[in-house]
Design an enzyme around this catalytic site. Structure first.
Site, PDB file in Angstrom:
ATOM      1  N   ILE A  21       0.823  -1.207   0.000  1.00  0.00           N
ATOM      2  CA  ILE A  21       0.000   0.000   0.000  1.00  0.00           C
ATOM      3  C   ILE A  21       0.858   1.258   0.000  1.00  0.00           C
ATOM      4  CG2 ILE A  21      -1.618   1.340   1.418  1.00  0.00           C
ATOM      5  CD1 ILE A  21      -2.905  -1.326   2.226  1.00  0.00           C
ATOM      6  N   ASP A  76      14.930   2.481   8.953  1.00  0.00           N
ATOM      7  CA  ASP A  76      14.272   1.484   9.787  1.00  0.00           C
ATOM      8  C   ASP A  76      13.467   2.258  10.838  1.00  0.00           C
ATOM      9  OD1 ASP A  76      13.498  -0.402  11.631  1.00  0.00           O
ATOM     10  OD2 ASP A  76      15.449  -1.371  11.785  1.00  0.00           O
ATOM     11  N   SER A 165      -6.729   0.030   9.857  1.00  0.00           N
ATOM     12  CA  SER A 165      -7.605  -0.986   9.274  1.00  0.00           C
ATOM     13  C   SER A 165      -8.805  -1.194  10.171  1.00  0.00           C
ATOM     14  CB  SER A 165      -6.870  -2.315   9.076  1.00  0.00           C
ATOM     15  OG  SER A 165      -6.835  -3.053  10.283  1.00  0.00           O
ATOM     16  N   TYR A 177      -2.204  -6.934  17.069  1.00  0.00           N
ATOM     17  CA  TYR A 177      -2.535  -6.224  15.838  1.00  0.00           C
ATOM     18  C   TYR A 177      -3.744  -5.317  16.046  1.00  0.00           C
ATOM     19  CZ  TYR A 177      -4.188  -5.394  11.066  1.00  0.00           C
ATOM     20  OH  TYR A 177      -4.629  -4.797   9.902  1.00  0.00           O
ATOM     21  N   LYS A 181      -3.996  -1.181  15.798  1.00  0.00           N
ATOM     22  CA  LYS A 181      -4.828  -0.429  14.852  1.00  0.00           C
ATOM     23  C   LYS A 181      -5.815   0.481  15.580  1.00  0.00           C
ATOM     24  CE  LYS A 181      -2.675  -2.014  11.386  1.00  0.00           C
ATOM     25  NZ  LYS A 181      -1.669  -1.125  10.751  1.00  0.00           N
ATOM     26  N   THR A 212      -1.927  -6.940  -2.319  1.00  0.00           N
ATOM     27  CA  THR A 212      -0.510  -6.602  -2.244  1.00  0.00           C
ATOM     28  C   THR A 212       0.332  -7.704  -2.887  1.00  0.00           C
ATOM     29  OG1 THR A 212      -0.202  -7.700  -0.114  1.00  0.00           O
ATOM     30  CG2 THR A 212      -0.908  -5.388  -0.066  1.00  0.00           C
TER      31      THR A 212
END
Length: 328
Positions: A21, A76, A165, A177, A181, A212
């Site tokens: 993305i 990084d 997301s 996760y 988000k 992707t």
């Protein structure tokens, strides 16, 4: 095209833009005439990225082939010193100007897929999964936003976008996760309060399921094997998914929107932005509102019902929020 597009003269940073993305967003910003700084850990092409490939130099070359201007910066985003050097570089080279920051860097994809296949629950995962999901993403977004704000506030203008997301609303992939988000969404909301007085917008962007390079590789290798019915669901989602440049088209529209301050602090889905600004994906596909019943039927395999369901039949956003309401 650089110098003549709708974003001519704008200076942008897109983090995590060697593939996925982030690359799609950088391509569209460059095509729209902006000067785009792109970051990632992979500068030159190699085959060490889980077989997916992609590099900053390849993204830069494609942007410039479309007439755009791109400056690749190996960075990084788990390294604070490298992040600070990135923003110092932009400040020096652009006379302190930064118009758009897109916080996209994320490094947990392969680890999430491995844990899902193994059906690991959060207490069974290695505790390092928290940092894998959130050091580059959630913490990295905050750090980049701090440095971006220091450039934008004196100029009294700017746009910061956290790529998030639907995991911010519901349990998705894993506990670290989803928490990350949710934090990205809340960050946009909280930071926007102080930035609004300086005419700087901060929003959270929800792309839909996206085709992707990593996802397409797994599909080509028939490696999309997950527990229960998730494999069939994921395959259907991929078939109707967005290209990596759909999010880029959404970002260009937001950056060009004279009324962007009305959206500050909000969560914005790519399909909602497409409906408002009337654009399609680069492959010509129209992506449905995530809350419309037609889309939900397609994702769950009810194709016949989906074919007769009008697109305007949608679940109200307030009802979606109420479904996940956390107060007793």
């Amino acid at each position: 095209m650089s110098g003549s597009g709708p974003l001519s003269g704008r200076v942008c940073i897109v983090t995590g833009a060697s593939r996925g993305i982030g690359k799609g967003i950088a391509l569209q910003l460059g095509e729209a005439g902006a000067t785009v700084y792109i970051t990632g850990r992979t500068l030159k092409p190699n085959t060490d990225n889980n077989g997916v490939g992609g590099s900053l130099l390849e993204t830069a070359e494609e942007i410039e082939s479309r007439g755009g201007k791109c400056i690749p910066v190996q960075c990084d985003h788990s390294n604070d010193d490298e992040v600070q050097k990135l923003f110092n570089k932009v400040k020096t080279e652009q006379n302190g100007r930064l118009d758009i920051l897109v916080n996209n860097a994320f490094s947990a994809g392969p680890a999430l897929a491995t844990n899902m296949r193994a059906e690991l629950r959060w207490w069974e995962e290695n505790v390092d999964m928290w940092d894998v999901c959130n050091r580059v993403s959630l913490r990295g977004q905050y750090l980049a936003a701090v440095y971006a704000a220091r450039l934008m506030v004196p100029a009294k203008q700017g746009l910061i976008i956290n790529v998030s997301s639907a995991g911010g609303l519901m349990h998705f992939f894993s506990v670290p996760y989803s928490i990350g988000k949710s934090g990205s969404d809340r960050m946009a909301s909280e930071c926007s309060i102080d930035l609004k007085k300086h005419n700087i917008a901060y929003v959270s962007l929800w792309p839909g399921p996206t085709r992707t390079e990593h996802v397409l590789k797994l599909q080509a290798e028939d490696s999309l094997e997950f527990p229960g019915d998730e494999t069939k669901m994921l395959s259907r989602v991929i078939e109707i998914g967005e290209t990596i440049e759909f999010s880029g088209k959404a970002v260009v529209c937001l950056a060009s929107d004279p009324n962007i301050m009305k959206k500050t602090g909000k969560i914005l889905h790519t399909a909602w932005i497409a409906d408002e600004f009337r654009f399609h994906d680069v492959n010509g596909r129209h992506h449905l509102n995530p809350f419309c019943l037609k889309r939900m039927l397609l994702m769950t395999g009810h194709t016949w019902l989906a074919s007769v369901m009008p697109e305007f039949v949608r679940i109200p956003s307030w009802l979606i929020a109420a479904m996940f309401h956390k107060f007793y």
